[in-house]
Write an enzyme that holds these catalytic residues in place. Structure first.
Site, mmCIF file in Angstrom:
data_model
loop_
_atom_site.group_PDB
_atom_site.id
_atom_site.type_symbol
_atom_site.label_atom_id
_atom_site.label_comp_id
_atom_site.label_asym_id
_atom_site.label_seq_id
_atom_site.Cartn_x
_atom_site.Cartn_y
_atom_site.Cartn_z
ATOM 1 N N CYS A 78 -3.618 8.399 3.729
ATOM 2 C CA CYS A 78 -3.273 7.877 2.398
ATOM 3 C C CYS A 78 -4.421 8.058 1.428
ATOM 4 C CB CYS A 78 -2.906 6.405 2.514
ATOM 5 S SG CYS A 78 -4.140 5.460 3.411
ATOM 6 N N GLU A 94 0.878 -1.177 0.000
ATOM 7 C CA GLU A 94 0.000 0.000 0.000
ATOM 8 C C GLU A 94 0.906 1.214 0.000
ATOM 9 O OE1 GLU A 94 -3.163 -0.149 -0.269
ATOM 10 O OE2 GLU A 94 -3.629 -2.199 0.315
HETATM 11 P P1 NAP Z 1 7.864 5.404 4.865
HETATM 12 O O1 NAP Z 1 8.922 6.389 5.173
HETATM 13 O O2 NAP Z 1 7.925 4.705 3.568
HETATM 14 O O3 NAP Z 1 7.913 4.363 6.065
HETATM 15 C C1 NAP Z 1 6.986 3.324 6.144
HETATM 16 C C2 NAP Z 1 7.556 2.194 6.975
HETATM 17 O O4 NAP Z 1 8.667 1.618 6.298
HETATM 18 C C3 NAP Z 1 8.073 2.630 8.339
HETATM 19 O O5 NAP Z 1 7.771 1.631 9.277
HETATM 20 C C4 NAP Z 1 9.569 2.740 8.113
HETATM 21 O O6 NAP Z 1 10.300 2.557 9.293
HETATM 22 C C5 NAP Z 1 9.794 1.595 7.169
HETATM 23 N N1 NAP Z 1 10.980 1.732 6.333
HETATM 24 C C6 NAP Z 1 11.534 2.852 5.826
HETATM 25 N N2 NAP Z 1 12.596 2.541 5.057
HETATM 26 C C7 NAP Z 1 12.715 1.191 5.089
HETATM 27 C C8 NAP Z 1 13.619 0.260 4.496
HETATM 28 N N3 NAP Z 1 14.600 0.649 3.694
HETATM 29 N N4 NAP Z 1 13.456 -1.063 4.759
HETATM 30 C C9 NAP Z 1 12.441 -1.492 5.538
HETATM 31 N N5 NAP Z 1 11.551 -0.647 6.126
HETATM 32 C C10 NAP Z 1 11.688 0.673 5.888
HETATM 33 O O7 NAP Z 1 6.414 6.023 4.960
HETATM 34 P P2 NAP Z 1 5.803 6.946 6.129
HETATM 35 O O8 NAP Z 1 6.471 8.268 6.008
HETATM 36 O O9 NAP Z 1 5.821 6.237 7.442
HETATM 37 O O10 NAP Z 1 4.280 7.017 5.701
HETATM 38 C C11 NAP Z 1 3.777 7.981 4.828
HETATM 39 C C12 NAP Z 1 3.486 7.374 3.479
HETATM 40 O O11 NAP Z 1 2.702 6.196 3.617
HETATM 41 C C13 NAP Z 1 2.678 8.292 2.601
HETATM 42 O O12 NAP Z 1 3.275 8.342 1.331
HETATM 43 C C14 NAP Z 1 1.312 7.646 2.514
HETATM 44 O O13 NAP Z 1 0.630 7.887 1.317
HETATM 45 C C15 NAP Z 1 1.621 6.210 2.690
HETATM 46 N N6 NAP Z 1 0.485 5.511 3.264
HETATM 47 C C16 NAP Z 1 -0.228 4.646 2.487
HETATM 48 C C17 NAP Z 1 -1.310 3.974 3.006
HETATM 49 C C18 NAP Z 1 -2.103 3.005 2.185
HETATM 50 O O14 NAP Z 1 -2.891 2.265 2.754
HETATM 51 N N7 NAP Z 1 -1.940 2.967 0.893
HETATM 52 C C19 NAP Z 1 -1.679 4.174 4.338
HETATM 53 C C20 NAP Z 1 -0.950 5.060 5.099
HETATM 54 C C21 NAP Z 1 0.132 5.730 4.553
HETATM 55 P P3 NAP Z 1 10.844 3.831 10.124
HETATM 56 O O15 NAP Z 1 9.655 4.596 10.542
HETATM 57 O O16 NAP Z 1 11.580 3.206 11.246
HETATM 58 O O17 NAP Z 1 11.714 4.593 9.179
#
Ligand code: NAP
Length: 514
Positions: free
Chosen positions: A293, A257
């Site tokens: 999201c 997602e």
């Molecule tokens: P993110 O920076 O991509 O992080 C998401 C998760 O991935 C966090 O738990 C993060 O851990 C982890 N992560 C980051 N880099 C990683 C890597 N290289 N390897 C493994 N895990 C890694 O996203 P976010 O800033 O938390 O969330 C915002 C984004 O999520 C927005 O773009 C939003 O649109 C999207 N979103 C989508 C949905 C949906 O259902 N489609 C729902 C909610 C949000 P850390 O926090 O420890 O870095």
């Protein structure tokens, strides 16, 4: 130093060996707790979940697992007040916004508990009817779905620390698959507290639920082919994870997602439809400070209604009070942290060259919040009168500003609107507003191929519809293309991700014994 959140893995609470990453109050700026996963023996944790948790869950029927989910709902409801305190402090959300995450998560868990009851005293599911394999009806093929013999690893986004956990854990546990969750570090506290309350209550068998707070390092390496992996987060991180050998080489099933440039489409010019549209665009921009999201990022209106729509949305935004969510006058709290504030400002700067500002949030005064510390920002409505210009199209239809920002875009014909909406390259949700049911239905079908959900609203459902951005467990959540291509929720459909499908070819008499 503040409390280091404990991880729960291999059936015991364990602290990371590092100093940890600080979780911050985004309004007051103080440190709350720390998260750290350094030094955990992940192989042991995954093995424990696979061997102990999975075996214990699979031994139960759907109805028995459903009863456990109901018991979890009762425990979580008992501790709700604490969850609200944590959400206010760590996510900077108002009570109403915290409810979407906390009560939304508990509601979804309760929904799957009810659904599980209806599946009864079984341990696998038939998938469709048996089909004859030849003229003789004695030899047939019956598809079945059995729980996968692995773990479900969830890596979640920061914006829904409660709902993001339970909307995935509910169908997994109901399916008989143990859960290992890694919440986004920025807001891991609420997820950790909920898991702790459920573990302490002793409802689930050992190994059924585990939590790792802090870095993801090593988590995907621990995945094997019968595990499943569900990621929620940005498109960039999704891209990295798709290429991990567990997914690219070992075929661990993955659900992604990612981010999404969702749309709202106004079809008709009557006041009732315009009012519904404006209300929903303004609501979507400001609920959880636009950190959803599913939030509306692009709002499409017939060109002749552009000015009226701009005024109607701006009038609503002007009433949005911003600041410290502890103050009852505040309607919109903070962004989750300074990094997100910087991201939103950067996103606005990127859109600035291709848009005009219709409502400027930059100078919104904050209530009870110090602008030098608080990660607050007022809502900004942009307008794009020539979105087809090549540069503008790239930027407007591809930039997810994860905050209280949306762009109003005029269209000439409804076909023109569809083509602009499709420039988002696949989104979680589009909403359609109009008074002509035939036109609404046609638009919904036109948009269905590029959206996981189409929310079609006419004045007759004005008072009862569930909202553009509100994810109900009955309906599919996910979207094609840019949205990640994943599918979650949607009632019983969600269970198939946690099951393996197999065709049993056997005599009718043997199939009758299933
Ligand atoms: P993110 O920076 O991509 O992080 C998401 C998760 O991935 C966090 O738990 C993060 O851990 C982890 N992560 C980051 N880099 C990683 C890597 N290289 N390897 C493994 N895990 C890694 O996203 P976010 O800033 O938390 O969330 C915002 C984004 O999520 C927005 O773009 C939003 O649109 C999207 N979103 C989508 C949905 C949906 O259902 N489609 C729902 C909610 C949000 P850390 O926090 O420890 O870095």
């Amino acid at each position: 130093m503040n409390e280091l959140l404990a991880n729960y893995i291999a059936g015991r609470w364990q602290h990371g060996t590092g100093a940890g990453i600080a979780l911050i109050d985004p309004v007051l700026g103080n440190e709350l707790v720390r998260a750290d996963s350094a030094g955990l023996n992940l192989d042991e944790g995954f093995r424990f979940a696979r061997e102990q948790g999975a075996a214990a869950l699979r031994a139960l029927t759907y109805a028995e697992r459903a009863a456990m989910l109901s018991a979890c709902v009762a425990v979580l409801n008992k501790h709700r007040d604490r969850y609200y305190e944590i959400a206010t402090a760590n996510s900077g959300t108002t009570k109403a916004d915290s409810a979407i995450d906390i009560d939304g998560g508990i509601y979804t868990l309760g929904y799957y508990a009810k659904l599980g009851e209806s599946l009864g005293a079984r341990r696998f599911m038939r998938d469709g009817d048996a089909a004859r394999l030849g003229k003789d009806p004695l030899f047939q093929s019956q598809h079945v779905m059995v729980p996968t013999r692995g773990v479900a690893l969830f890596i979640n986004a920061f914006n829904f620390p409660s709902w993001g956990l339970w909307e995935k854990a509910a169908p997994a546990l109901l399916s008989g698959v143990p859960v290992i969750v890694k919440p986004a570090t920025a807001t891991a506290w609420l997820t950790q507290q909920m898991v702790k309350d459920v573990v302490d209550a002793g409802i689930l068998p050992p190994g059924a639920i585990s939590i790792v707070c802090g870095s993801s390092a090593g988590l995907l390496d621990a995945l094997t082919p019968f595990d499943v992996f569900s990621f929620t987060g940005s498109a960039d991180t999704a891209h990295t994870l798709r290429n991990h050998p567990a997914i690219a080489l070992r075929s661990t099933r993955a659900n992604i997602e990612a981010d999404s440039i969702n749309s709202a489409l106004l079809l008709s010019s009557d006041d009732a439809a315009l009012d519904l549209f404006a209300k929903e665009v303004a609501r979507e921009m400001t609920v959880k400070s636009g950190q959803k999201c599913t939030a509306i990022r692009r709002a499409f209106v017939p060109a002749e209604l552009y000015d009226r729509a701009a005024q109607a949305i701006s009038a609503r935004l002007a009433k949005t009070t911003v600041g410290n969510p502890r103050n009852e006058q505040v309607r919109m709290g903070a962004l989750v942290n300074r990094a997100q504030l910087v991201n939103v400002r950067d996103g606005l700067a990127q859109l600035a060259a291709h848009t005009q500002v219709l409502h400027d949030g930059a100078n919104t005064p904050f209530i009870d919040a110090d602008p030098a510390i608080a990660c607050c920002i007022g809502p900004t409505l942009l307008g794009a009168t020539s979105p087809e210009h090549a540069d503008a199209a790239d930027i407007i239809h591809n930039t997810e500003v994860f905050g209280p920002v949306a762009t109003l875009i005029p269209y000439r014909t409804v076909e023109h609107a569809y083509s602009l909406i499709r420039k988002g390259q696949g989104s979680l949700v589009a909403s359609v507003y109009g008074s002509d049911h035939a036109a609404i239905a046609q638009a919904a079908i036109e948009l269905a191929d590029s959206h996981g959900r189409v929310h079609a609203i006419s004045p007759d459902v004005a008072a009862i519809h569930t909202g553009h951005g509100n994810v109900m467990p009955h309906s599919l959540h996910g979207g094609p293309g840019r949205a990640g291509g994943g599918e979650e929720l949607g009632g019983a459909r969600a269970l198939s991700f946690y099951h393996r499908r197999s065709a049993i070819q056997a005599s009718t008499a043997a199939l009758d014994q299933l």
